[in-house]
Design a protein around this motif. Structure first.
Motif, short mmCIF file in Angstrom:
data_model
loop_
_atom_site.label_atom_id
_atom_site.label_comp_id
_atom_site.label_asym_id
_atom_site.label_seq_id
_atom_site.Cartn_x
_atom_site.Cartn_y
_atom_site.Cartn_z
N PRO A 459 0.81 -1.23 0.00
CA PRO A 459 0.00 0.00 0.00
C PRO A 459 0.84 1.28 0.00
CG PRO A 459 0.16 -0.89 2.21
CD PRO A 459 0.88 -1.86 1.32
N GLU A 460 0.24 2.37 -0.44
CA GLU A 460 0.95 3.66 -0.44
C GLU A 460 1.35 4.06 0.97
OE1 GLU A 460 -1.60 6.41 -2.42
OE2 GLU A 460 -1.34 5.38 -4.36
N ALA A 461 0.50 3.67 1.92
CA ALA A 461 0.78 4.05 3.31
C ALA A 461 2.15 3.54 3.77
CB ALA A 461 -0.32 3.52 4.23
N SER A 462 2.57 2.42 3.18
CA SER A 462 3.86 1.85 3.56
C SER A 462 5.00 2.74 3.03
CB SER A 462 3.96 0.44 2.97
OG SER A 462 5.23 -0.07 3.09
N ASP A 463 4.80 3.28 1.82
CA ASP A 463 5.81 4.22 1.29
C ASP A 463 5.83 5.48 2.16
OD1 ASP A 463 6.22 2.42 -0.73
OD2 ASP A 463 4.81 3.39 -2.10
N ALA A 464 4.63 5.90 2.59
CA ALA A 464 4.54 7.11 3.40
C ALA A 464 5.24 6.95 4.75
CB ALA A 464 3.07 7.49 3.62
N LEU A 465 5.23 5.70 5.27
CA LEU A 465 5.89 5.43 6.55
C LEU A 465 7.38 5.80 6.47
CD1 LEU A 465 5.33 3.78 9.33
CD2 LEU A 465 6.47 1.91 8.18
N LEU A 466 8.00 5.43 5.33
CA LEU A 466 9.41 5.74 5.16
C LEU A 466 9.62 7.18 4.74
CD1 LEU A 466 9.54 2.61 5.22
CD2 LEU A 466 11.50 2.79 3.69
N THR A 472 13.00 5.97 1.15
CA THR A 472 12.10 5.19 0.29
C THR A 472 12.55 3.73 0.38
OG1 THR A 472 13.59 5.70 -1.53
CG2 THR A 472 11.53 6.93 -1.46
N TRP A 473 11.63 2.81 0.17
CA TRP A 473 12.01 1.40 0.14
C TRP A 473 12.99 1.18 -1.00
CZ3 TRP A 473 10.88 -1.59 4.11
CH2 TRP A 473 9.70 -1.38 4.84
N TYR A 474 14.02 0.43 -0.75
CA TYR A 474 14.99 0.15 -1.79
C TYR A 474 14.35 -0.73 -2.86
CZ TYR A 474 18.88 -1.91 -4.25
OH TYR A 474 19.72 -2.34 -5.23
N SER A 475 14.60 -0.40 -4.10
CA SER A 475 14.12 -1.25 -5.17
C SER A 475 15.20 -1.36 -6.22
CB SER A 475 12.83 -0.64 -5.73
OG SER A 475 12.76 -0.84 -7.09
N LYS A 476 15.39 -2.58 -6.72
CA LYS A 476 16.49 -2.82 -7.67
C LYS A 476 16.35 -2.00 -8.93
CE LYS A 476 17.54 -7.42 -6.17
NZ LYS A 476 16.62 -8.46 -5.94
N GLU A 477 15.07 -1.79 -9.34
CA GLU A 477 14.86 -1.09 -10.61
C GLU A 477 15.27 0.37 -10.49
OE1 GLU A 477 11.68 -2.97 -9.60
OE2 GLU A 477 13.05 -4.54 -10.34
#
Ligand code: BG6
Length: 477
Positions: A459-466, A472-477
């Motif tokens: 969910p977007e709320a999880s991105d908002a937490l960070l 931001t959550w690390y993402s390989k892309e």
């Protein structure tokens, strides 16, 4: 090692046939099962020895596919036997005693491949019939309680019949190669320990992403929720290995002592701070996949359990004060993987203040890689136009080796009496205490159950937490 008697309560159940028998098959094939060992399946049904051997071999063929070798299978089958066991019936226990006689002459491993509701009676019967000699071991597996109180009750049950040194609590994440590599990576490399603290590390992410939905386990998962199904155990184990201090020696307890200290130092999540620390969510339809509620529509299930959780954990210790550990796990996400991402602070020299952050990324599954990302000058560019360079090591290094399943590694440890990768009583209780605090706070705060699309990364709320912390959550892309 001396010959063993390995006894499975739940000998015809799915766990035994799908995971434990293949594990024993490989241990046997690789010469790791002591000569003269015997394997006994116990269950309620009336099954002959020959039928049981046939059943086990059929399942081995099914689950191992090309890895199954008929010749090995046939000799492995000679170790197998079966007895009918009706738990309340005293006669059944006499039959087991006959099989094991003289009790104590050989080492015994009891594996509880049965629901925890049966642990109490089984342990009591083993004690009553003197089937718990000091050279016997008991293997149990989650769920070991659903909160602190019930976990204490499970411990009480186990400890009336067995000493702590005889009890092996399995968390299969501790049997994964890449999880086991975290400690040597940290403590066998002097350069790692020097930087592994709040002076250098900015924040840590631990992700366990799954693509599967609730499958046939909706009733359990809806009640437990993913916080209790995954964070309390698997992510907690990874967190402990990433955050613990160095064990004082190589003993199982010196590792386990340090893990307990991490869990004890977790800052409680309370009504006042829960909104800044926890996000819970459930998947809705998306990417041509049904939503959770649709999947369970024909079952008598409340549908209130979370299938995704993100938690910002803080550890109040000298090493970690002020460093957030973001944990997330969910079902029906866009990819299946587990990894730890350690992000370092900006360089001290202001001349390089804009350099990309250093990262150490520990792939746990399916990749078993460690990658260090460093800021480097790019060839033919100016020295302040820095790029990222990833130095990556693949634990497999391209070798076509068979990685033993976690159960195989852990059963091998039980056979040798190694308890380092098993969870001790006090750690279980400490982790439930922290989890109970979160659950209590989210009920009191009426924490929203967000929704995310199946096949997304949550969910977007999880991105908002960070984002609230500038991350931001690390993402390989
Ligand atoms: C189990 C959980 O303990 O671990 C499951 O109950 C989950 O819900 C599984 O799917 C994940 O294990 P792995 O090894 O596939 O990551």
């Amino acid at each position: 090692m001396t010959a063993l008697d390995i006894v499975f309560f739940g000998g015809t159940g799915d766990l035994c046939l799908r995971k434990l028998m293949p594990a024993l098959y490989f241990l046997y094939r690789d010469g790791k099962l002591p000569m003269g060992s015997r394997i006994l399946g116990l269950s309620r049904g009336h099954v002959s020895r020959a039928d049981y051997q046939y059943q086990v071999l059929e399942k081995l063929k099914l689950y191992l596919g090309e890895k199954y070798d008929g010749e090995v299978g046939r000799t492995f089958a000679t170790l197998l036997d079966y007895r009918e066991l009706d738990i309340p019936d005293q006669k059944s226990w006499a039959t087991l005693k006959d099989y094991l006689a003289p009790v104590g002459a050989r080492e015994i491993i009891y594996y509880m491949a049965v629901p925890p509701t049966l642990f109490g009676t089984v342990c009591a019967q083993l004690k009553q019939h003197d089937l718990n000699p000091i050279n016997s071991r008991l293997v149990v597996e989650k769920p070991l309680g659903e909160d602190e109180q019930s976990a204490e009750a499970v411990n009480d049950i186990l400890s009336t019949s067995f000493e702590e040194s005889q009890i092996y609590r399995i968390d299969h994440y501790l049997g994964k190669e890449a999880v086991q590599n975290i400690l040597p990576f940290r403590f066998a490399n002097r350069m790692m320990e020097a930087i592994w603290n709040r002076d250098h590390i900015d924040h840590v992410e631990i992700t366990v992403a799954e693509t599967v939905g609730v499958e046939g386990r909706a009733a359990f998962l809806d009640r437990a929720g993913i916080l209790r199904d995954m964070i309390q155990n698997h992510l907690m184990q990874v967190l402990c290995f990433v955050a613990m201090d160095a064990p004082t020696d190589g003993s199982a307890d010196s590792i386990r002592d340090q893990k307990v200290r991490v869990v004890d130092a977790l800052r409680p999540v309370t009504l006042d701070n829960i909104h800044d620390h926890v996000v819970r969510a459930q998947y809705g339809p998306g990417n041509a996949q049904p939503g959770y509620r649709q999947e369970i529509a024909d079952q008598d299930i409340a549908g209130t359990g979370e299938t995704y959780v993100a938690v910002k954990a803080l550890i109040d210790s000298e090493r970690w004060q002020g460093v957030p550990f973001y944990l997330r796990t969910g079902k029906r996400l866009s990819a299946r993987y587990a990894e730890v991402v350690v992000t370092f602070k900006a360089p001290e020299s202001t001349a390089y203040a804009g350099a990309p952050a250093n990262r150490i990324i520990i792939g746990l599954q399916p990749d078993m890689t460690i990658s260090c990302s460093m800021a480097m000058k790019q060839v033919l560019k100016s020295a302040d136009d820095l790029g990222h360079h990833n130095f990556t090591d693949d634990m497999l290094a391209g070798e076509a080796v068979r990685i033993p399943d976690a159960y195989e590694k852990l059963l091998g440890d039980v056979m040798q009496g190694h308890q380092a990768y098993f969870v001790r009583h006090d750690e279980i209780i400490a982790s439930w205490k922290w989890i109970d605090g979160i659950r209590k706070a989210w009920v009191a705060a009426d924490l929203p159950l967000h929704s995310y699309e199946a096949g997304s990364m949550g969910p977007e709320a999880s991105d908002a937490l960070l984002a609230a912390d500038g991350h931001t959550w690390y993402s390989k892309e």
